[in-house]
Scaffold this motif. Structure first.
Motif, PDB file in Angstrom:
ATOM      1  N   ASN A 141       0.830  -1.197   0.000  1.00  0.00           N
ATOM      2  CA  ASN A 141       0.000   0.000   0.000  1.00  0.00           C
ATOM      3  C   ASN A 141       0.867   1.250   0.000  1.00  0.00           C
ATOM      4  OD1 ASN A 141      -2.912  -0.988   0.411  1.00  0.00           O
ATOM      5  ND2 ASN A 141      -1.844  -2.018   2.087  1.00  0.00           N
ATOM      6  N   ASN A 142       0.309   2.318  -0.563  1.00  0.00           N
ATOM      7  CA  ASN A 142       0.953   3.627  -0.547  1.00  0.00           C
ATOM      8  C   ASN A 142      -0.136   4.642  -0.214  1.00  0.00           C
ATOM      9  OD1 ASN A 142       2.470   5.916  -0.897  1.00  0.00           O
ATOM     10  ND2 ASN A 142       2.678   5.705  -3.121  1.00  0.00           N
ATOM     11  N   TYR A 143      -0.189   5.026   1.063  1.00  0.00           N
ATOM     12  CA  TYR A 143      -1.264   5.882   1.540  1.00  0.00           C
ATOM     13  C   TYR A 143      -0.824   7.355   1.514  1.00  0.00           C
ATOM     14  CZ  TYR A 143      -2.996   1.475   3.526  1.00  0.00           C
ATOM     15  OH  TYR A 143      -3.442   0.181   3.705  1.00  0.00           O
ATOM     16  N   PRO A 144      -1.599   8.230   0.865  1.00  0.00           N
ATOM     17  CA  PRO A 144      -1.291   9.668   0.945  1.00  0.00           C
ATOM     18  C   PRO A 144      -1.621  10.205   2.330  1.00  0.00           C
ATOM     19  CG  PRO A 144      -3.345   9.314  -0.239  1.00  0.00           C
ATOM     20  CD  PRO A 144      -2.777   7.950   0.026  1.00  0.00           C
ATOM     21  N   LEU A 145      -0.821  11.174   2.781  1.00  0.00           N
ATOM     22  CA  LEU A 145      -1.016  11.745   4.109  1.00  0.00           C
ATOM     23  C   LEU A 145      -1.353  13.228   3.995  1.00  0.00           C
ATOM     24  CD1 LEU A 145       2.062  10.138   5.913  1.00  0.00           C
ATOM     25  CD2 LEU A 145      -0.320   9.343   5.973  1.00  0.00           C
ATOM     26  N   PRO A 146      -2.279  13.720   4.813  1.00  0.00           N
ATOM     27  CA  PRO A 146      -2.706  15.128   4.716  1.00  0.00           C
ATOM     28  C   PRO A 146      -1.843  16.069   5.556  1.00  0.00           C
ATOM     29  CG  PRO A 146      -4.086  13.994   6.289  1.00  0.00           C
ATOM     30  CD  PRO A 146      -3.123  12.955   5.757  1.00  0.00           C
ATOM     31  N   ILE A 147      -0.544  15.795   5.621  1.00  0.00           N
ATOM     32  CA  ILE A 147       0.369  16.646   6.389  1.00  0.00           C
ATOM     33  C   ILE A 147       1.628  16.860   5.559  1.00  0.00           C
ATOM     34  CG2 ILE A 147      -0.482  15.923   8.646  1.00  0.00           C
ATOM     35  CD1 ILE A 147       1.883  14.017   8.858  1.00  0.00           C
ATOM     36  N   THR A 148       2.496  17.722   6.026  1.00  0.00           N
ATOM     37  CA  THR A 148       3.778  17.956   5.364  1.00  0.00           C
ATOM     38  C   THR A 148       4.905  17.642   6.343  1.00  0.00           C
ATOM     39  OG1 THR A 148       3.784  20.275   6.056  1.00  0.00           O
ATOM     40  CG2 THR A 148       2.808  19.763   3.918  1.00  0.00           C
ATOM     41  N   SER A 149       6.122  17.613   5.822  1.00  0.00           N
ATOM     42  CA  SER A 149       7.327  17.402   6.642  1.00  0.00           C
ATOM     43  C   SER A 149       7.215  16.136   7.484  1.00  0.00           C
ATOM     44  CB  SER A 149       7.569  18.614   7.552  1.00  0.00           C
ATOM     45  OG  SER A 149       7.656  19.800   6.807  1.00  0.00           O
ATOM     46  N   VAL A 150       6.944  15.020   6.821  1.00  0.00           N
ATOM     47  CA  VAL A 150       6.807  13.732   7.506  1.00  0.00           C
ATOM     48  C   VAL A 150       8.190  13.219   7.888  1.00  0.00           C
ATOM     49  CG1 VAL A 150       5.973  11.375   7.314  1.00  0.00           C
ATOM     50  CG2 VAL A 150       4.714  13.231   6.205  1.00  0.00           C
ATOM     51  N   GLY A 151       8.376  12.866   9.176  1.00  0.00           N
ATOM     52  CA  GLY A 151       9.711  12.491   9.588  1.00  0.00           C
ATOM     53  C   GLY A 151       9.837  11.229  10.404  1.00  0.00           C
ATOM     54  N   SER A 152       8.749  10.735  10.991  1.00  0.00           N
ATOM     55  CA  SER A 152       8.887   9.588  11.884  1.00  0.00           C
ATOM     56  C   SER A 152       7.652   8.703  11.812  1.00  0.00           C
ATOM     57  CB  SER A 152       9.115  10.063  13.321  1.00  0.00           C
ATOM     58  OG  SER A 152       8.195  11.068  13.678  1.00  0.00           O
ATOM     59  N   PRO A 194       2.585  21.425  18.533  1.00  0.00           N
ATOM     60  CA  PRO A 194       3.606  22.363  18.100  1.00  0.00           C
ATOM     61  C   PRO A 194       4.661  22.559  19.199  1.00  0.00           C
ATOM     62  CG  PRO A 194       1.573  23.511  18.679  1.00  0.00           C
ATOM     63  CD  PRO A 194       1.260  22.042  18.704  1.00  0.00           C
ATOM     64  N   PRO A 195       5.904  22.908  18.834  1.00  0.00           N
ATOM     65  CA  PRO A 195       6.302  23.380  17.513  1.00  0.00           C
ATOM     66  C   PRO A 195       6.655  22.273  16.527  1.00  0.00           C
ATOM     67  CG  PRO A 195       8.172  23.500  18.982  1.00  0.00           C
ATOM     68  CD  PRO A 195       7.009  23.058  19.816  1.00  0.00           C
ATOM     69  N   SER A 196       6.754  20.998  16.974  1.00  0.00           N
ATOM     70  CA  SER A 196       7.170  19.961  16.049  1.00  0.00           C
ATOM     71  C   SER A 196       7.094  18.603  16.720  1.00  0.00           C
ATOM     72  CB  SER A 196       8.624  20.198  15.599  1.00  0.00           C
ATOM     73  OG  SER A 196       9.490  20.206  16.736  1.00  0.00           O
ATOM     74  N   VAL A 197       7.038  17.576  15.892  1.00  0.00           N
ATOM     75  CA  VAL A 197       7.269  16.205  16.345  1.00  0.00           C
ATOM     76  C   VAL A 197       8.510  15.730  15.590  1.00  0.00           C
ATOM     77  CG1 VAL A 197       6.396  13.853  16.464  1.00  0.00           C
ATOM     78  CG2 VAL A 197       4.833  15.773  16.832  1.00  0.00           C
ATOM     79  N   ASN A 198       9.667  15.879  16.232  1.00  0.00           N
ATOM     80  CA  ASN A 198      10.924  15.568  15.553  1.00  0.00           C
ATOM     81  C   ASN A 198      11.341  14.117  15.692  1.00  0.00           C
ATOM     82  OD1 ASN A 198      11.165  18.673  16.207  1.00  0.00           O
ATOM     83  ND2 ASN A 198      12.573  18.240  14.533  1.00  0.00           N
ATOM     84  N   GLY A 209       4.546  11.233  12.525  1.00  0.00           N
ATOM     85  CA  GLY A 209       4.756  12.572  13.047  1.00  0.00           C
ATOM     86  C   GLY A 209       5.348  13.507  12.022  1.00  0.00           C
ATOM     87  N   SER A 210       5.046  14.802  12.177  1.00  0.00           N
ATOM     88  CA  SER A 210       5.559  15.838  11.286  1.00  0.00           C
ATOM     89  C   SER A 210       6.498  16.756  12.053  1.00  0.00           C
ATOM     90  CB  SER A 210       4.414  16.662  10.700  1.00  0.00           C
ATOM     91  OG  SER A 210       4.899  17.851  10.102  1.00  0.00           O
ATOM     92  N   PHE A 211       7.660  17.036  11.454  1.00  0.00           N
ATOM     93  CA  PHE A 211       8.577  17.991  12.078  1.00  0.00           C
ATOM     94  C   PHE A 211       8.293  19.417  11.622  1.00  0.00           C
ATOM     95  CE2 PHE A 211      10.709  16.183   8.343  1.00  0.00           C
ATOM     96  CZ  PHE A 211      11.087  17.314   7.630  1.00  0.00           C
ATOM     97  N   GLY A 212       7.182  19.627  10.926  1.00  0.00           N
ATOM     98  CA  GLY A 212       6.754  20.963  10.532  1.00  0.00           C
ATOM     99  C   GLY A 212       6.248  21.755  11.721  1.00  0.00           C
ATOM    100  N   ALA A 213       5.981  23.037  11.489  1.00  0.00           N
ATOM    101  CA  ALA A 213       5.657  23.964  12.578  1.00  0.00           C
ATOM    102  C   ALA A 213       4.371  23.607  13.316  1.00  0.00           C
ATOM    103  CB  ALA A 213       5.563  25.383  12.035  1.00  0.00           C
TER     104      ALA A 213
END
Length: 471
Positions: free
Chosen positions: A212-223, A260-264, A235-239
């Motif tokens: 599967n390849n699922y699209p995600l409704p977020i940006t800056s995907v990191g974990s 916020p500010p991030s999920v690094n 999680g997203s490391f975006g703002a």
């Protein structure tokens, strides 16, 4: 049952107590690693010689630390704080995963290098695809590596050292992180992949087949991690610090949260709670970075661990906390890291600690809920219905090896008797003890500890240590 709370205006310096459950995290810009408790306190800080990328706790308890863009990594003894530098022959290390034998597999540069538990090189594996970043070990002992390249691909190193690269057709993200999940004992893992560029969550099986390849409704995907129910978290490391919970059977989004500010970085602790790294400050000018403990059932932030110790604030923290969760369930479920006679797998499933020998099926005490002022967290006791137990409380601990031992008792009493709270609770069988924290800002930063003993049939032992830090 509610416990009374008696507070006094005092500051207590706590020595490290290394036998209890704890986790380690690397702080990039402040060049240190910190040991944190499950309930929100920093137990120990070790200064490192360089800026850092990440920390990874080996099955033997040593902390393997990846330096930031350097051709070596460090192995740290948390008891003595001794640091041993280990050269890496494939370029610059990026990430480390451990197999069931305790060997460390280091990715980065042009491939992967295998080391034994002492840091001696065992083998090198040159990979055909460039930029090998994230690495994970699955239930069959295969090592999977994410390549931050286009076209997207991952590589697998099997138990015999055979290397296979698997293209990911239709995937436009550049893979950076991945994790092998748990599907029951002796069942093959699926591998979950995220990366830079396109926001996608990619699922493959243990044969490298794209499922599967699922699209995600977020940006800056990191974990990416999985929890005890099998749900996938991204999680997203975006703002905005977006955090998604997805159903692994169909990729549907169950919940969307923001921290916020991030999920690094994301990890799961031994009781199944999420630990999200927040890079509050990068340069060191500003508040310390944090680790937020999140209840996966509700998305509530229960604890904010402020990464500061002895006046040294953490800066630039960008990696996940290292916990034994995935290793215990997936990599070495039948092993016994704490040598208490109970396998890693059953400890995670029973909500006891696979790294603390006194947190086991005989008895375990832990804390749950938010410990913010004005709240009522709980001390949760897990034991047999016929087990008699007693708990007492103190403002401080004594170092491991200096506590009270008694003939016929297993373990060691580590509460500081001089700073005891004068509160003792006893009972029979499992229960939860609520503690109401007054809604008074002057109580922020206070930390209390509990420990006692349990009589379960012929077994007499001191319990594990647990605690609460008010914030």
């Amino acid at each position: 049952m509610n416990l009374p709370l008696r507070l006094a205006a005092l500051a207590v310096a706590v020595s490290p107590v290394l036998a209890q459950e704890s986790y380690w995290i690397a702080n990039r810009a402040s060049s240190d690693i910190m040991q944190i408790s499950p309930w929100g306190s920093v137990m120990q800080r070790i200064a490192m010689p360089t800026t850092l990328r990440s920390a990874h706790v080996a099955p033997d308890g040593k902390v393997w630390v990846v330096r930031f863009i350097q051709s070596s990594f460090d192995i740290v003894d948390p008891v003595t704080a001794a640091i041993t530098s280990v050269p890496y022959s494939m370029g610059n290390p990026f990430k480390i995963a451990f197999d069931a034998q305790g060997h460390g597999w280091v990715s980065g540069g042009t491939g992967v290098q295998e080391f034994d538990a002492a840091g001696n090189s065992v083998a090198t594996y040159a990979l055909s695809a460039a930029a090998p970043l994230g690495i994970t070990v699955d239930s069959a002992g295969n090592k999977w590596i994410a390549h931050r390249t286009t076209p997207a691909s991952v590589s697998r190193i099997d138990a015999l050292g055979q290397i296979t690269n698997f293209p990911l057709p239709g995937v436009t993200t550049q893979p950076t992180d991945l994790i092998a999940d748990f599907r029951g004992l002796f069942n093959a893992s699926h591998i979950w992949i995220v990366g830079d560029g396109a926001a996608q969550l990619v699922e493959i099986d243990d044969q490298g087949t794209l499922l599967n390849n699922y699209p995600l409704p977020i940006t800056s995907v990191g974990s990416v991690v999985f929890d005890k129910t099998g749900d996938i978290w991204v999680g997203s490391f975006g703002a905005t610090g977006s955090l998604l919970q997805l159903d692994r059977t169909n990729g549907s989004i169950l919940n969307t949260y923001a921290f916020p500010p991030s999920v690094n970085g994301l990890a799961v602790d031994s009781l199944g709670r999420l630990l999200a790294t927040a890079r509050v400050t990068f340069s060191g000018v500003g508040p310390p970075c944090e680790v937020r403990r999140i209840d996966p059932a509700t998305g509530t932030m229960e604890i904010s661990t402020v990464l500061e110790s002895g006046g040294f604030p953490a800066a630039g923290t960008q990696s996940a906390v290292s916990t034994p969760f995935q290793h215990s369930l997936v990599v070495d479920p039948l092993g016994d890291m704490d040598s208490d006679g109970e396998p890693n797998y059953s400890e995670i499933q029973g909500s006891t600690s696979p790294t603390d020998p006194w947190s086991n099926s005989v008895f375990s005490v832990s804390t749950s809920g938010t410990s913010m002022i004005g709240s009522t967290p709980s001390f949760d006791i897990r034991t047999a219905a016929t087990s008699f137990w007693l708990l007492t409380f103190s403002w401080a601990l004594v170092p491991s090896g200096t506590g009270i031992t008694l003939p016929g008792f297993g373990g060691e009493m580590l509460l500081d008797p001089v700073l005891g709270l004068g509160v003792t609770v006893s009972g029979l069988g499992p229960t939860s003890l609520g503690l109401t924290i007054p809604n008074d800002p002057s109580y922020q930063g206070f930390e209390i500890f509990t420990q006692g003993f349990v009589a379960a049939g012929p077994t007499l032992q001191f319990t594990n240590v647990s605690g609460l830090k008010f914030w």
